[in-house]
Design an enzyme around this catalytic site. Structure first.
Site, short mmCIF file in Angstrom:
data_model
loop_
_atom_site.label_atom_id
_atom_site.label_comp_id
_atom_site.label_asym_id
_atom_site.label_seq_id
_atom_site.Cartn_x
_atom_site.Cartn_y
_atom_site.Cartn_z
N GLY A 1 -5.49 -2.42 -1.56
CA GLY A 1 -5.20 -2.25 -0.14
C GLY A 1 -5.72 -0.96 0.46
N ASP A 2 -6.27 -0.08 -0.36
CA ASP A 2 -6.79 1.20 0.14
C ASP A 2 -8.29 1.08 0.38
OD1 ASP A 2 -7.89 4.00 0.02
OD2 ASP A 2 -5.74 4.41 -0.06
N ILE A 3 -8.68 1.09 1.63
CA ILE A 3 -10.10 0.91 1.99
C ILE A 3 -10.98 2.01 1.42
CG2 ILE A 3 -9.89 2.01 4.26
CD1 ILE A 3 -12.10 -1.01 3.46
N ALA A 4 -10.47 3.23 1.34
CA ALA A 4 -11.28 4.33 0.80
C ALA A 4 -11.56 4.13 -0.68
CB ALA A 4 -10.58 5.67 1.05
N TRP B 1 0.83 -1.21 0.00
CA TRP B 1 0.00 0.00 0.00
C TRP B 1 0.87 1.26 0.00
CZ3 TRP B 1 -0.51 4.08 3.40
CH2 TRP B 1 -1.57 4.97 3.14
#
Length: 110
Positions: A64-67, A45
């Site tokens: 990997g970026d939740i947003a 990430w």
């Protein structure tokens, strides 16, 4: 404290010539990720965020970026998103995935 130690070690590797940041610009995105993740404290990430924000690479959409995932789910009206669905959407955004990432971040916080 652990992050500070990692940052210090990375800075030392760069200043001592053991790691060359300029070389990263000659590598593909995947090669940059591989090279950066050899550094202690740098994961995929972090490498992907460096590709987008510091190196201004055009086609990075990070699982990997939740947003980013949350933005996709909002955009497409999904309650959840699988890695396979994510990959299909990521391919649609290519070759401007980094631009899509910026919009997905914005959508995720609306």
């Amino acid at each position: 404290m652990k992050k500070a130690v990692c940052i210090q070690q990375i800075a030392e590797a760069i200043s001592e010539g053991a790691f060359h940041l300029d070389e990263l610009y000659t590598l593909s995105d995947q090669e940059v990720i591989h090279k950066l993740t050899t550094l202690r404290g740098v994961g995929k990430w972090t490498a992907e965020m460096m590709l987008i924000n510091a190196m201004e690479r055009r086609d990075v959409v990070s699982w990997g970026d939740i947003a980013i995932r949350r933005g996709m789910m909002k955009l497409y009206g999904l309650d959840a998103i699988t890695k396979e669905q994510f990959e299909q959407y990521r391919l649609r955004y290519s070759p401007l995935g980094s631009v899509a990432s910026i919009y997905l971040w914005e959508i995720s916080f609306e």
